[in-house]
Design a protein around this motif. Structure first.
Motif: not given
Length: 346
Positions: A258-279
């Motif tokens: 399987l291949r996930l459609n990755m547009l961003a990656e981060s070592n910060s869960f806070e950043m990941l939540r921000g990307l989920v919310f804003h993007c």
């Protein structure tokens, strides 16, 4: 005519509340000494509780008001005061239409009661100092998933009881957390899927599912449980490869092609939540760290079917053979209980 209180014969005047200061002192000293000698530890604790009741009645000037503050009925409070007065052999309060007023004996008894309560508080404080519950520090390495909600809530509850304890909390990936534990830089580690060494002692562990994090109005939110294939078509922000959730995803997607459609990656869960919310992306998290609705942002989590992604353990551990500081050991017991409460049903 005389009457005995605490094994001491007292003048009949005591019953009429007409005591001299010397008689009051003799009366109260005899009562306190006889009670201290005879009381078992349990009775001494009840004795302190009764002293607290007397002090509160004196402070408020009202049996009814004191009873409300101490979660007692007025009749129960009045009965306890009357029993104490009968044991001592003299009234402590003068009952009036609008409350109560201390008698001369009552004033002396309240002074004694306050000193005993203060001594008990001081002793408790000294014992806590000896036990390490006032000094700490408690040093913990933890996964990011624990930082925002689970661990912060337990620290807050602990510090309400032990406000002077200092916490040293290090958010790390599981490899660095294990290294910190081995180097004695931390007392405890609470991490997801750690590398298990012979030198580690597992205190507790609970299985964790992988959860998809998304906005509440995302198309995937309509399902209660997701298949990993459901997620492939949606743009995603992924944890980086140092984090255990990403490592699990990579293993599974490689095995299943399987291949996930990755547009961003981060070592910060806070950043990941921000990307989920804003993007309007999706991301992945273990369930203990998934949004639960109480922290705002309108994010939710949906678990992935364990047929696609198996569970992996969240582990609380220490070094084998190490005696933990008392504060750390006490907090470890709290964490153990909390992890048991989130353990999935068999």
């Amino acid at each position: 005519m005389t009457r005995s209180a605490g094994g001491v014969s007292l003048p009949a005047a005591a019953l009429r509340n007409k005591l001299s200061l010397s008689e009051c002192a003799y009366l109260l000293l005899s009562f306190c000494l006889s009670g201290a000698k005879k009381a078992s530890p349990g009775k001494r604790m009840r004795h302190l509780k009764l002293l607290t009741h007397v002090v509160e009645v004196a402070r408020t000037g009202s049996i009814r008001r004191a009873a409300e503050l101490l979660n007692l009925t007025p009749s129960a409070m009045n009965r306890r005061i009357q029993d104490l007065e009968a044991e001592i052999g003299t009234p402590l309060f003068e009952r009036r239409p609008r409350g109560v007023k201390l008698t001369t004996a009552g004033e002396m008894f309240v002074r004694y009661a306050r000193s005993q309560i203060a001594d008990a508080d001081r002793m408790k404080s000294q014992v806590e100092d000896l036990r390490g519950l006032r000094r700490g520090p408690i040093q913990i390495a933890c996964s990011q998933a624990l930082a925002l909600d689970f661990l912060a809530l337990r620290v807050a509850a602990f510090q309400k009881k032990h406000p002077k304890v200092v916490f040293d909390l290090k958010v790390m990936d599981h490899e660095r957390a294990m290294a910190a534990l081995a180097a004695y830089d931390v007392d405890l580690a609470l991490v997801h899927r750690p590398t298990m060494w012979p030198s580690l002692r597992v205190i507790n562990s609970v299985p964790q599912r992988l959860v998809v994090v998304m906005k509440a109005d995302h198309p995937l939110a309509a399902k209660k449980v997701l298949r990993l294939s459901d997620c492939v078509e949606y743009p995603a922000a992924l944890p980086d490869r140092t984090l255990s959730g990403r490592q699990i995803l990579d293993e599974v997607t490689t095995r299943r092609d399987l291949r996930l459609n990755m547009l961003a990656e981060s070592n910060s869960f806070e950043m990941l939540r921000g990307l989920v919310f804003h993007c309007d992306l999706i991301s992945f998290q273990i369930e203990i760290g998934a949004p639960n609705g109480t922290l705002g942002m309108g994010l939710i989590g949906r678990p992935i079917d364990t047929r696609d992604v198996p569970t992996a353990d969240l582990v609380l551990c220490q070094l084998r053979g190490r005696t933990l500081p008392v504060a750390a050991a006490t907090f470890a017991e709290i964490l153990t209980k909390s992890l048991n409460e989130i353990r999935p049903a068999a």
